[in-house]
Design a protein around this motif. Structure first.
Motif, PDB file in Angstrom:
ATOM      1  N   VAL A  74       0.824  -1.210   0.000  1.00  0.00           N
ATOM      2  CA  VAL A  74       0.000   0.000   0.000  1.00  0.00           C
ATOM      3  C   VAL A  74       0.856   1.257   0.000  1.00  0.00           C
ATOM      4  O   VAL A  74       0.615   2.177  -0.807  1.00  0.00           O
ATOM      5  CB  VAL A  74      -0.984   0.000   1.192  1.00  0.00           C
ATOM      6  N   LEU A  75       1.832   1.349   0.887  1.00  0.00           N
ATOM      7  CA  LEU A  75       2.666   2.558   0.922  1.00  0.00           C
ATOM      8  C   LEU A  75       3.370   2.816  -0.414  1.00  0.00           C
ATOM      9  O   LEU A  75       3.314   3.936  -0.922  1.00  0.00           O
ATOM     10  CB  LEU A  75       3.685   2.474   2.063  1.00  0.00           C
ATOM     11  N   PRO A  76       4.017   1.811  -1.024  1.00  0.00           N
ATOM     12  CA  PRO A  76       4.653   2.088  -2.325  1.00  0.00           C
ATOM     13  C   PRO A  76       3.651   2.433  -3.430  1.00  0.00           C
ATOM     14  O   PRO A  76       3.887   3.340  -4.229  1.00  0.00           O
ATOM     15  CB  PRO A  76       5.386   0.793  -2.663  1.00  0.00           C
ATOM     16  N   ALA A  77       2.532   1.743  -3.471  1.00  0.00           N
ATOM     17  CA  ALA A  77       1.574   1.954  -4.561  1.00  0.00           C
ATOM     18  C   ALA A  77       0.796   3.249  -4.417  1.00  0.00           C
ATOM     19  O   ALA A  77       0.534   3.931  -5.407  1.00  0.00           O
ATOM     20  CB  ALA A  77       0.607   0.775  -4.647  1.00  0.00           C
ATOM     21  N   GLU A  78       0.424   3.609  -3.217  1.00  0.00           N
ATOM     22  CA  GLU A  78      -0.417   4.781  -3.026  1.00  0.00           C
ATOM     23  C   GLU A  78       0.363   6.064  -2.775  1.00  0.00           C
ATOM     24  O   GLU A  78      -0.071   7.134  -3.178  1.00  0.00           O
ATOM     25  CB  GLU A  78      -1.379   4.551  -1.849  1.00  0.00           C
ATOM     26  N   TYR A  79       1.491   5.954  -2.092  1.00  0.00           N
ATOM     27  CA  TYR A  79       2.202   7.159  -1.661  1.00  0.00           C
ATOM     28  C   TYR A  79       3.635   7.254  -2.172  1.00  0.00           C
ATOM     29  O   TYR A  79       4.313   8.233  -1.910  1.00  0.00           O
ATOM     30  CB  TYR A  79       2.201   7.234  -0.124  1.00  0.00           C
ATOM     31  N   GLY A  80       4.131   6.240  -2.863  1.00  0.00           N
ATOM     32  CA  GLY A  80       5.497   6.265  -3.366  1.00  0.00           C
ATOM     33  C   GLY A  80       6.539   6.111  -2.270  1.00  0.00           C
ATOM     34  O   GLY A  80       7.709   6.400  -2.478  1.00  0.00           O
ATOM     35  N   VAL A  81       6.143   5.652  -1.100  1.00  0.00           N
ATOM     36  CA  VAL A  81       7.046   5.442   0.028  1.00  0.00           C
ATOM     37  C   VAL A  81       7.363   3.957   0.082  1.00  0.00           C
ATOM     38  O   VAL A  81       6.466   3.129   0.163  1.00  0.00           O
ATOM     39  CB  VAL A  81       6.380   5.883   1.354  1.00  0.00           C
ATOM     40  N   ASP A  82       8.659   3.613   0.036  1.00  0.00           N
ATOM     41  CA  ASP A  82       9.049   2.206  -0.040  1.00  0.00           C
ATOM     42  C   ASP A  82      10.129   1.884   0.985  1.00  0.00           C
ATOM     43  O   ASP A  82      11.310   1.832   0.660  1.00  0.00           O
ATOM     44  CB  ASP A  82       9.539   1.906  -1.448  1.00  0.00           C
ATOM     45  N   PRO A  83       9.761   1.636   2.244  1.00  0.00           N
ATOM     46  CA  PRO A  83      10.761   1.378   3.272  1.00  0.00           C
ATOM     47  C   PRO A  83      11.498   0.057   3.104  1.00  0.00           C
ATOM     48  O   PRO A  83      12.606  -0.100   3.611  1.00  0.00           O
ATOM     49  CB  PRO A  83       9.966   1.397   4.575  1.00  0.00           C
ATOM     50  N   THR A  84      10.940  -0.916   2.388  1.00  0.00           N
ATOM     51  CA  THR A  84      11.572  -2.224   2.262  1.00  0.00           C
ATOM     52  C   THR A  84      12.309  -2.429   0.947  1.00  0.00           C
ATOM     53  O   THR A  84      13.146  -3.308   0.852  1.00  0.00           O
ATOM     54  CB  THR A  84      10.518  -3.345   2.377  1.00  0.00           C
ATOM     55  N   ARG A 102      11.145  -3.029  -6.627  1.00  0.00           N
ATOM     56  CA  ARG A 102      11.436  -4.220  -7.436  1.00  0.00           C
ATOM     57  C   ARG A 102      10.230  -4.699  -8.233  1.00  0.00           C
ATOM     58  O   ARG A 102      10.401  -5.274  -9.317  1.00  0.00           O
ATOM     59  CB  ARG A 102      11.950  -5.338  -6.548  1.00  0.00           C
ATOM     60  N   ILE A 103       9.044  -4.490  -7.719  1.00  0.00           N
ATOM     61  CA  ILE A 103       7.860  -4.973  -8.453  1.00  0.00           C
ATOM     62  C   ILE A 103       7.073  -3.846  -9.109  1.00  0.00           C
ATOM     63  O   ILE A 103       5.994  -4.072  -9.642  1.00  0.00           O
ATOM     64  CB  ILE A 103       6.955  -5.831  -7.548  1.00  0.00           C
ATOM     65  N   GLY A 104       7.619  -2.633  -9.089  1.00  0.00           N
ATOM     66  CA  GLY A 104       7.037  -1.526  -9.830  1.00  0.00           C
ATOM     67  C   GLY A 104       5.982  -0.709  -9.107  1.00  0.00           C
ATOM     68  O   GLY A 104       5.367   0.164  -9.707  1.00  0.00           O
ATOM     69  N   LEU A 105       5.763  -0.968  -7.840  1.00  0.00           N
ATOM     70  CA  LEU A 105       4.728  -0.231  -7.121  1.00  0.00           C
ATOM     71  C   LEU A 105       5.151   1.192  -6.768  1.00  0.00           C
ATOM     72  O   LEU A 105       4.324   2.093  -6.741  1.00  0.00           O
ATOM     73  CB  LEU A 105       4.342  -0.975  -5.833  1.00  0.00           C
ATOM     74  N   THR A 106       6.437   1.392  -6.498  1.00  0.00           N
ATOM     75  CA  THR A 106       6.907   2.722  -6.116  1.00  0.00           C
ATOM     76  C   THR A 106       6.717   3.705  -7.264  1.00  0.00           C
ATOM     77  O   THR A 106       6.250   4.828  -7.063  1.00  0.00           O
ATOM     78  CB  THR A 106       8.380   2.675  -5.690  1.00  0.00           C
ATOM     79  N   GLN A 107       7.052   3.303  -8.466  1.00  0.00           N
ATOM     80  CA  GLN A 107       6.871   4.175  -9.628  1.00  0.00           C
ATOM     81  C   GLN A 107       5.400   4.510  -9.820  1.00  0.00           C
ATOM     82  O   GLN A 107       5.049   5.656 -10.089  1.00  0.00           O
ATOM     83  CB  GLN A 107       7.445   3.508 -10.887  1.00  0.00           C
ATOM     84  N   MET A 108       4.552   3.527  -9.645  1.00  0.00           N
ATOM     85  CA  MET A 108       3.124   3.763  -9.772  1.00  0.00           C
ATOM     86  C   MET A 108       2.651   4.762  -8.711  1.00  0.00           C
ATOM     87  O   MET A 108       1.865   5.663  -9.009  1.00  0.00           O
ATOM     88  CB  MET A 108       2.368   2.434  -9.604  1.00  0.00           C
ATOM     89  N   GLY A 109       3.154   4.635  -7.490  1.00  0.00           N
ATOM     90  CA  GLY A 109       2.784   5.559  -6.427  1.00  0.00           C
ATOM     91  C   GLY A 109       3.263   6.963  -6.695  1.00  0.00           C
ATOM     92  O   GLY A 109       2.570   7.946  -6.405  1.00  0.00           O
ATOM     93  N   ARG A 110       4.464   7.102  -7.249  1.00  0.00           N
ATOM     94  CA  ARG A 110       4.979   8.437  -7.578  1.00  0.00           C
ATOM     95  C   ARG A 110       4.154   9.080  -8.679  1.00  0.00           C
ATOM     96  O   ARG A 110       3.884  10.281  -8.645  1.00  0.00           O
ATOM     97  CB  ARG A 110       6.445   8.342  -7.980  1.00  0.00           C
ATOM     98  N   LEU A 111       3.754   8.303  -9.669  1.00  0.00           N
ATOM     99  CA  LEU A 111       2.921   8.840 -10.744  1.00  0.00           C
ATOM    100  C   LEU A 111       1.567   9.294 -10.197  1.00  0.00           C
ATOM    101  O   LEU A 111       1.074  10.359 -10.561  1.00  0.00           O
ATOM    102  CB  LEU A 111       2.724   7.796 -11.845  1.00  0.00           C
TER     103      LEU A 111
END
Length: 68
Positions: free
Chosen positions: A35-45, A50-59
């Motif tokens: 949720v954090l990487p996909a929704e907010y672009g925050v990726d503590p782990t 690696r699976i593309g959620l952080t980029q999606m969250g940043r967009l």
């Protein structure tokens, strides 16, 4: 197929607590890793990157900022 339990009182308090604790731990792991990487672009782990959620969250975060 297993036979139904013969305990008419239901699960014990200890088993309910254990099941609740397991559910909270699983929910916390999902929030941090997905949720954090996909929704907010925050990726503590780092898993979200690696699976593309952080980029999606940043967009998505950029789109929210651009619409205000």
């Amino acid at each position: 197929m297993t036979a139904p339990s013969q305990n008419p009182e239901g699960p014990s308090l200890a088993s309910l607590r254990r099941a609740s604790l397991v559910a909270v731990v699983i929910a916390a792991v999902l929030v941090v890793t997905a949720v954090l990487p996909a929704e907010y672009g925050v990726d503590p782990t780092g898993i979200g990157r690696r699976i593309g959620l952080t980029q999606m969250g940043r967009l998505e975060a950029g789109a929210r900022q651009g619409s205000h």
